[in-house]
Design a protein around this motif. Structure first.
Motif, mmCIF file in Angstrom:
data_model
loop_
_atom_site.group_PDB
_atom_site.id
_atom_site.type_symbol
_atom_site.label_atom_id
_atom_site.label_comp_id
_atom_site.label_asym_id
_atom_site.label_seq_id
_atom_site.Cartn_x
_atom_site.Cartn_y
_atom_site.Cartn_z
ATOM 1 N N ALA A 1 0.718 -1.075 -0.173
ATOM 2 C CA ALA A 1 0.157 -0.039 0.083
ATOM 3 C C ALA A 1 0.924 1.176 -0.035
ATOM 4 C CB ALA A 1 -0.988 0.149 1.226
ATOM 5 N N LYS A 2 1.948 1.195 0.922
ATOM 6 C CA LYS A 2 3.043 2.472 0.918
ATOM 7 C C LYS A 2 3.608 2.670 -0.395
ATOM 8 C CE LYS A 2 3.659 2.221 5.747
ATOM 9 N NZ LYS A 2 4.813 2.422 6.734
ATOM 10 N N SER A 3 3.791 1.377 -1.345
ATOM 11 C CA SER A 3 4.653 1.626 -2.575
ATOM 12 C C SER A 3 3.743 2.149 -3.501
ATOM 13 C CB SER A 3 4.992 0.397 -2.876
ATOM 14 O OG SER A 3 6.147 -0.314 -2.084
ATOM 15 N N VAL A 4 2.342 1.624 -3.543
ATOM 16 C CA VAL A 4 1.230 2.258 -4.496
ATOM 17 C C VAL A 4 1.008 3.761 -4.275
ATOM 18 C CG1 VAL A 4 -1.275 2.008 -5.034
ATOM 19 C CG2 VAL A 4 0.288 -0.003 -4.796
ATOM 20 N N PHE A 5 0.930 3.964 -3.100
ATOM 21 C CA PHE A 5 0.702 5.606 -2.758
ATOM 22 C C PHE A 5 1.965 6.395 -3.250
ATOM 23 C CE2 PHE A 5 -3.287 4.388 -0.707
ATOM 24 C CZ PHE A 5 -3.992 5.560 -0.903
ATOM 25 N N LYS A 6 3.193 5.892 -2.850
ATOM 26 C CA LYS A 6 4.349 6.697 -3.047
ATOM 27 C C LYS A 6 4.490 6.873 -4.706
ATOM 28 C CE LYS A 6 7.226 5.761 0.957
ATOM 29 N NZ LYS A 6 8.183 5.002 1.520
ATOM 30 N N GLU B 1 -1.336 -1.602 -9.204
ATOM 31 C CA GLU B 1 -2.219 -0.446 -8.829
ATOM 32 C C GLU B 1 -3.274 -0.930 -7.990
ATOM 33 O OE1 GLU B 1 -4.227 1.131 -12.288
ATOM 34 O OE2 GLU B 1 -2.557 0.620 -13.493
ATOM 35 N N SER B 2 -3.901 0.040 -7.073
ATOM 36 C CA SER B 2 -5.148 -0.238 -6.214
ATOM 37 C C SER B 2 -6.350 0.479 -6.665
ATOM 38 C CB SER B 2 -4.639 0.237 -4.824
ATOM 39 O OG SER B 2 -3.623 -0.948 -4.488
ATOM 40 N N PHE B 3 -7.358 -0.012 -6.420
ATOM 41 C CA PHE B 3 -8.731 0.722 -6.462
ATOM 42 C C PHE B 3 -9.241 0.799 -5.204
ATOM 43 C CE2 PHE B 3 -13.208 1.056 -6.821
ATOM 44 C CZ PHE B 3 -13.540 1.648 -7.947
ATOM 45 N N LEU B 4 -9.535 1.923 -4.948
ATOM 46 C CA LEU B 4 -9.921 2.461 -3.359
ATOM 47 C C LEU B 4 -11.420 3.020 -3.675
ATOM 48 C CD1 LEU B 4 -6.609 3.651 -3.233
ATOM 49 C CD2 LEU B 4 -7.369 2.623 -0.964
ATOM 50 N N ALA B 5 -12.670 2.357 -2.808
ATOM 51 C CA ALA B 5 -13.908 3.017 -2.793
ATOM 52 C C ALA B 5 -13.956 3.577 -1.329
ATOM 53 C CB ALA B 5 -14.710 2.001 -3.058
ATOM 54 N N VAL B 6 -14.362 5.086 -1.337
ATOM 55 C CA VAL B 6 -14.618 5.655 -0.187
ATOM 56 C C VAL B 6 -16.029 6.222 -0.230
ATOM 57 C CG1 VAL B 6 -13.868 7.810 1.100
ATOM 58 C CG2 VAL B 6 -12.207 6.520 -0.073
ATOM 59 N N PHE B 7 -16.480 5.872 1.263
ATOM 60 C CA PHE B 7 -17.774 6.240 1.436
ATOM 61 C C PHE B 7 -17.971 7.312 2.628
ATOM 62 C CE2 PHE B 7 -17.781 2.144 -0.458
ATOM 63 C CZ PHE B 7 -18.529 2.116 -1.329
ATOM 64 N N PRO B 8 -17.722 8.542 2.113
ATOM 65 C CA PRO B 8 -17.592 9.415 3.492
ATOM 66 C C PRO B 8 -18.669 9.711 4.043
ATOM 67 C CG PRO B 8 -17.450 10.497 1.229
ATOM 68 C CD PRO B 8 -17.491 9.268 1.108
ATOM 69 N N ASN B 9 -19.880 9.335 3.713
ATOM 70 C CA ASN B 9 -21.309 9.615 4.188
ATOM 71 C C ASN B 9 -21.575 8.582 5.098
ATOM 72 O OD1 ASN B 9 -21.318 12.489 3.131
ATOM 73 N ND2 ASN B 9 -22.380 11.644 1.306
ATOM 74 N N THR B 10 -21.015 7.518 4.997
ATOM 75 C CA THR B 10 -21.258 6.302 5.818
ATOM 76 C C THR B 10 -20.438 5.967 7.125
ATOM 77 O OG1 THR B 10 -21.938 5.155 3.932
ATOM 78 C CG2 THR B 10 -21.304 3.679 5.614
ATOM 79 N N ILE B 11 -21.184 6.265 8.234
ATOM 80 C CA ILE B 11 -20.405 5.854 9.529
ATOM 81 C C ILE B 11 -20.835 4.585 10.187
ATOM 82 C CG2 ILE B 11 -20.268 6.817 11.948
ATOM 83 C CD1 ILE B 11 -20.719 9.788 10.537
ATOM 84 N N PHE B 12 -20.065 3.756 10.759
ATOM 85 C CA PHE B 12 -20.255 2.723 11.256
ATOM 86 C C PHE B 12 -20.107 2.794 12.633
ATOM 87 C CE2 PHE B 12 -19.180 1.437 6.696
ATOM 88 C CZ PHE B 12 -20.508 0.643 6.506
#
Length: 137
Positions: free
Chosen positions: A34-39, A78-89
């Protein structure tokens, strides 16, 4: 890198991306990949309103586009990231239930058969979630 947002402003979108980068790169994140992909900036960060059917359809379409452009012959990850900022668990269990609900919605909308190389039984050690497999990959 972030896209597909229905966030109100570009600033909010940039903040989500920066927060995610900081989480992976500046905190004690355990995953070296993950660090490599982001860098290397080899990630696709996508923002969705909520964990619901409307967002799942958008997510499934984005995943299909991502898979179509991915070079499976390359050693570049590569990485695919899905973020749901309106969802709180409120708990880990609530997150797990929400994740399985989202995966079921994605499966229900998927028009491809399950990858025969993996099990569709979540209790199997050979289980892997399967989306958009068309045997050309």
């Amino acid at each position: 890198m972030a896209s597909n947002a229905s966030i109100d402003t570009l600033e909010q979108l940039d903040k989500i991306e920066q927060d995610f980068k900081n989480f992976v790169l500046k905190q004690k994140h355990p995953c070296v990949m993950a660090k490599s992909v982001f860098k290397m900036e080899h990630f696709h960060l996508n923002i969705y309103d909520d964990v619901d059917a409307d967002s799942a359809i958008k997510l499934l379409n984005d995943l299909e586009d991502y898979i179509a452009q991915y070079d499976f012959e390359s050693n570049q990850f590569e990485s695919f990231l899905a973020v749901f900022p309106n969802t709180i668990f409120v708990s880990e269990l609530a997150f797990e239930k929400g994740l399985w609900k989202l995966l079921q919605i994605l499966h229900d909308f998927d028009d491809c058969v399950w990858d025969s190389a993996v099990s569709d039984n979540p209790n199997s050690p050979k289980f892997s979630f399967s989306l958009k497999i068309n045997n050309t990959i």
